[in-house]
Design an enzyme around this catalytic site. Structure first.
Site, PDB file in Angstrom:
ATOM      1  N   GLU A 132      -5.324  -0.868  -8.489  1.00 48.98           N
ATOM      2  CA  GLU A 132      -4.345   0.196  -8.710  1.00 48.98           C
ATOM      3  C   GLU A 132      -3.077  -0.458  -9.271  1.00 48.98           C
ATOM      4  O   GLU A 132      -2.475  -1.303  -8.596  1.00 48.98           O
ATOM      5  CB  GLU A 132      -4.015   0.854  -7.365  1.00 48.98           C
ATOM      6  CG  GLU A 132      -4.145   2.331  -7.340  1.00 48.98           C
ATOM      7  CD  GLU A 132      -3.920   2.938  -5.958  1.00 48.98           C
ATOM      8  OE1 GLU A 132      -4.105   4.152  -5.850  1.00 48.98           O
ATOM      9  OE2 GLU A 132      -3.582   2.251  -4.979  1.00 48.98           O
TER      10      GLU A 132
ATOM     11  N   ASN B 258      -4.566   5.728  -1.295  1.00 52.14           N
ATOM     12  CA  ASN B 258      -4.133   6.032   0.076  1.00 52.14           C
ATOM     13  C   ASN B 258      -3.648   7.466   0.239  1.00 52.14           C
ATOM     14  O   ASN B 258      -3.802   8.067   1.305  1.00 52.14           O
ATOM     15  CB  ASN B 258      -3.053   5.047   0.533  1.00 52.14           C
ATOM     16  CG  ASN B 258      -3.671   3.717   0.939  1.00 52.14           C
ATOM     17  OD1 ASN B 258      -4.800   3.681   1.431  1.00 52.14           O
ATOM     18  ND2 ASN B 258      -2.969   2.630   0.719  1.00 52.14           N
TER      19      ASN B 258
ATOM     20  N   SER C 191       0.831  -1.210   0.000  1.00 49.85           N
ATOM     21  CA  SER C 191       0.000   0.000   0.000  1.00 49.85           C
ATOM     22  C   SER C 191       0.859   1.250   0.000  1.00 49.85           C
ATOM     23  O   SER C 191       0.360   2.335  -0.262  1.00 49.85           O
ATOM     24  CB  SER C 191      -0.841   0.098   1.272  1.00 49.85           C
ATOM     25  OG  SER C 191      -1.342  -1.111   1.665  1.00 49.85           O
TER      26      SER C 191
ATOM     27  N   HIS D  58      -2.122  -3.279  -6.632  1.00 49.94           N
ATOM     28  CA  HIS D  58      -2.679  -2.961  -5.311  1.00 49.94           C
ATOM     29  C   HIS D  58      -4.182  -3.199  -5.308  1.00 49.94           C
ATOM     30  O   HIS D  58      -4.934  -2.468  -5.967  1.00 49.94           O
ATOM     31  CB  HIS D  58      -2.335  -1.505  -4.955  1.00 49.94           C
ATOM     32  CG  HIS D  58      -2.747  -1.120  -3.577  1.00 49.94           C
ATOM     33  ND1 HIS D  58      -3.145   0.151  -3.237  1.00 49.94           N
ATOM     34  CD2 HIS D  58      -2.833  -1.845  -2.431  1.00 49.94           C
ATOM     35  CE1 HIS D  58      -3.451   0.186  -1.945  1.00 49.94           C
ATOM     36  NE2 HIS D  58      -3.268  -1.011  -1.453  1.00 49.94           N
TER      37      HIS D  58
HETATM   38  N1  CAA Z   1     -14.008 -11.605   1.386  1.00 47.61           N
HETATM   39  C1  CAA Z   1     -14.752 -11.965   0.321  1.00 47.61           C
HETATM   40  N2  CAA Z   1     -16.021 -11.530   0.107  1.00 47.61           N
HETATM   41  C2  CAA Z   1     -16.544 -10.713   1.036  1.00 47.61           C
HETATM   42  C3  CAA Z   1     -15.840 -10.309   2.176  1.00 47.61           C
HETATM   43  C4  CAA Z   1     -14.516 -10.793   2.335  1.00 47.61           C
HETATM   44  N3  CAA Z   1     -13.751 -10.434   3.362  1.00 47.61           N
HETATM   45  N4  CAA Z   1     -16.622  -9.483   2.918  1.00 47.61           N
HETATM   46  C5  CAA Z   1     -17.803  -9.386   2.253  1.00 47.61           C
HETATM   47  N5  CAA Z   1     -17.738 -10.134   1.129  1.00 47.61           N
HETATM   48  C6  CAA Z   1     -18.790 -10.281   0.129  1.00 47.61           C
HETATM   49  C7  CAA Z   1     -19.998 -10.966   0.688  1.00 47.61           C
HETATM   50  O1  CAA Z   1     -19.873 -12.367   0.614  1.00 47.61           O
HETATM   51  C8  CAA Z   1     -21.091 -10.431  -0.211  1.00 47.61           C
HETATM   52  O2  CAA Z   1     -21.076 -11.154  -1.431  1.00 47.61           O
HETATM   53  P1  CAA Z   1     -22.443 -11.393  -2.242  1.00 47.61           P
HETATM   54  O3  CAA Z   1     -22.940 -10.045  -2.649  1.00 47.61           O
HETATM   55  O4  CAA Z   1     -21.998 -12.249  -3.409  1.00 47.61           O
HETATM   56  O5  CAA Z   1     -23.360 -12.103  -1.292  1.00 47.61           O
HETATM   57  C9  CAA Z   1     -20.632  -9.007  -0.544  1.00 47.61           C
HETATM   58  O6  CAA Z   1     -19.235  -8.979  -0.245  1.00 47.61           O
HETATM   59  C10 CAA Z   1     -21.335  -7.968   0.296  1.00 47.61           C
HETATM   60  O7  CAA Z   1     -21.121  -8.318   1.650  1.00 47.61           O
HETATM   61  P2  CAA Z   1     -22.227  -8.150   2.781  1.00 47.61           P
HETATM   62  O8  CAA Z   1     -23.587  -8.307   2.175  1.00 47.61           O
HETATM   63  O9  CAA Z   1     -21.864  -9.029   3.922  1.00 47.61           O
HETATM   64  O10 CAA Z   1     -22.008  -6.688   3.354  1.00 47.61           O
HETATM   65  P3  CAA Z   1     -22.083  -5.273   2.666  1.00 47.61           P
HETATM   66  O11 CAA Z   1     -23.065  -5.205   1.547  1.00 47.61           O
HETATM   67  O12 CAA Z   1     -22.193  -4.353   3.797  1.00 47.61           O
HETATM   68  O13 CAA Z   1     -20.634  -5.088   1.992  1.00 47.61           O
HETATM   69  C11 CAA Z   1     -18.377  -4.441   2.035  1.00 47.61           C
HETATM   70  C12 CAA Z   1     -19.470  -5.259   2.709  1.00 47.61           C
HETATM   71  C13 CAA Z   1     -18.123  -4.972   0.624  1.00 47.61           C
HETATM   72  C14 CAA Z   1     -17.112  -4.629   2.867  1.00 47.61           C
HETATM   73  C15 CAA Z   1     -18.836  -2.938   1.932  1.00 47.61           C
HETATM   74  O14 CAA Z   1     -19.219  -2.490   3.195  1.00 47.61           O
HETATM   75  C16 CAA Z   1     -17.762  -2.014   1.421  1.00 47.61           C
HETATM   76  O15 CAA Z   1     -17.578  -1.874   0.208  1.00 47.61           O
HETATM   77  N6  CAA Z   1     -17.038  -1.333   2.348  1.00 47.61           N
HETATM   78  C17 CAA Z   1     -15.941  -0.454   1.991  1.00 47.61           C
HETATM   79  C18 CAA Z   1     -14.688  -1.267   1.827  1.00 47.61           C
HETATM   80  C19 CAA Z   1     -13.519  -0.424   1.457  1.00 47.61           C
HETATM   81  O16 CAA Z   1     -13.544   0.783   1.381  1.00 47.61           O
HETATM   82  N7  CAA Z   1     -12.377  -1.122   1.222  1.00 47.61           N
HETATM   83  C20 CAA Z   1     -11.106  -0.479   0.947  1.00 47.61           C
HETATM   84  C21 CAA Z   1     -10.256  -0.463   2.190  1.00 47.61           C
HETATM   85  S1  CAA Z   1      -8.731   0.355   1.934  1.00 47.61           S
HETATM   86  C22 CAA Z   1      -7.703  -0.840   1.334  1.00 47.61           C
HETATM   87  O17 CAA Z   1      -7.992  -1.997   1.277  1.00 47.61           O
HETATM   88  C23 CAA Z   1      -6.377  -0.372   0.806  1.00 47.61           C
HETATM   89  C24 CAA Z   1      -5.291  -0.142   1.675  1.00 47.61           C
HETATM   90  O18 CAA Z   1      -4.204   0.002   1.142  1.00 47.61           O
HETATM   91  C25 CAA Z   1      -5.367   0.009   3.143  1.00 47.61           C
END
Ligand code: CAA
Length: 283
Positions: free
Chosen positions: A152, A190, A119, A140
């Site tokens: 990314e 980021n 990251s 990324h």
């Molecule tokens: N692994 C795989 N699949 C996952 C998962 C995981 N850890 N968590 C959730 N899912 C899947 C679920 O199985 C579900 O799939 P289906 O639609 O096929 O059933 C789907 O994602 C949606 O999950 P939920 O219904 O349980 O929950 P939700 O609709 O609230 O979505 C979320 C959960 C996708 C995490 C959503 O809240 C979201 O997009 N959050 C923001 C995440 C974000 O911003 N991520 C970036 C973080 S920063 C980063 O990663 C970079 C860095 O360098 C730090």
């Protein structure tokens, strides 16, 4: 160049997600961990996520079995010998990553692309321990990797146009939208997200609003999928601190200085969902 077999180093939350995504997209995948226990945990996580999709009727049992059948778990980096692309998703430690890249360079075929999911660390530093800096770049992914639509792609000053093009096609084959950035601190996401996240934490630390109100304000007022404090718990408070500190170190921009509360939470082991406590309780 055609990518058929993908290697993934590390089966933690990012490595497991990348492995699942590649296998779902039809690639043969070999994923490594440093010991059997961590490998079993990572593979178990993938199995659980796919089983949930079967229960929801979004995936057939036969498809789940086929996806799992394309994944080979290993504790030996020798198993990367016939990979066309290896994605390193180990912990964020530059010395460790350089060691991994030097080892992969000796094991992988000459045509193989070596990518890092870092990251915030300098990718050219990883490239220069190999004899193929033109074939090293950043891929990324975002957590959870199978769900988030963005990839990314990070190009160093040494990455060749051909490797960039192959990587863009690979990203598309995973169903991602690619963005390309230079090997600069924090790339795009980021670099832009952390000042906002750290500001949200500071607002809570200063008592301007409760954690729930900070999260609700952003989630409901701006249409984000989750509030910033909930997201920080998902990413890991230690990761937030590591990436912010690394960006501050490189940019000397005060917008990347973590609020004191982040330091205290890391010291207390309140690292978010993975430890059962962060801004919220998960036990
Ligand atoms: N692994 C795989 N699949 C996952 C998962 C995981 N850890 N968590 C959730 N899912 C899947 C679920 O199985 C579900 O799939 P289906 O639609 O096929 O059933 C789907 O994602 C949606 O999950 P939920 O219904 O349980 O929950 P939700 O609709 O609230 O979505 C979320 C959960 C996708 C995490 C959503 O809240 C979201 O997009 N959050 C923001 C995440 C974000 O911003 N991520 C970036 C973080 S920063 C980063 O990663 C970079 C860095 O360098 C730090």
């Amino acid at each position: 160049m055609e990518i058929k077999k993908v290697g993934v180093i590390g089966c933690g939350s990012m490595g497991a997600g990348i492995t699942q995504l590649c296998a779902q997209s039809g690639y043969q995948v070999v994923v490594s961990e440093i010991n059997d226990e961590l490998l079993k945990r990572g593979m178990g996580f993938i199995d659980k996520v796919l089983s949930r999709s079967v229960e929801k009727g979004k995936l057939s049992q036969a498809d789940k079995d086929a996806i799992m059948g394309r994944i080979k778990g290993t504790t030996s980096t020798g198993d990367f010998a016939d990979c066309d692309l290896v994605i390193e998703a180990a912990i964020e430690n530059l010395d460790l990553k350089k060691k991994i890249f030097a080892e992969l360079d000796g094991i992988c075929p000459p045509h193989a692309i070596l990518a890092t999911n870092t990251s915030c660390l300098s990718i050219i530093d990883m490239a220069m321990v190999t004899k193929r800096p033109d074939k090293v770049l950043g891929l990324h992914f975002f957590n959870p990797a199978p769900v988030m639509k963005l990839l990314e792609i990070v190009k160093t000053i040494a990455t060749s146009d051909e490797v960039l093009e192959t990587s863009q096609k690979f990203g598309e084959s995973l169903g991602k939208t690619n963005v390309t950035a230079q090997d600069a601190p924090g790339f795009i996401v980021n670099r832009l997200w952390l000042p906002f996240l750290l500001h949200s934490i500071k607002l809570y630390e200063d008592g301007v609003a409760s954690r729930e109100d900070v999260d609700n304000a952003i989630q409901l007022g701006l249409g984000y999928p989750m509030g910033p404090l909930t997201l920080a718990d998902m990413v890991g408070i230690d990761v937030v601190k590591f990436v912010s500190d690394a960006l501050y170190e490189q940019l000397k921009d005060p917008r990347y200085i973590v609020p004191t509360l982040v330091d205290k939470m890391v010291a207390a082991g309140w690292l978010g969902r993975k430890t059962g406590k962060g801004f919220y309780d998960y036990k």
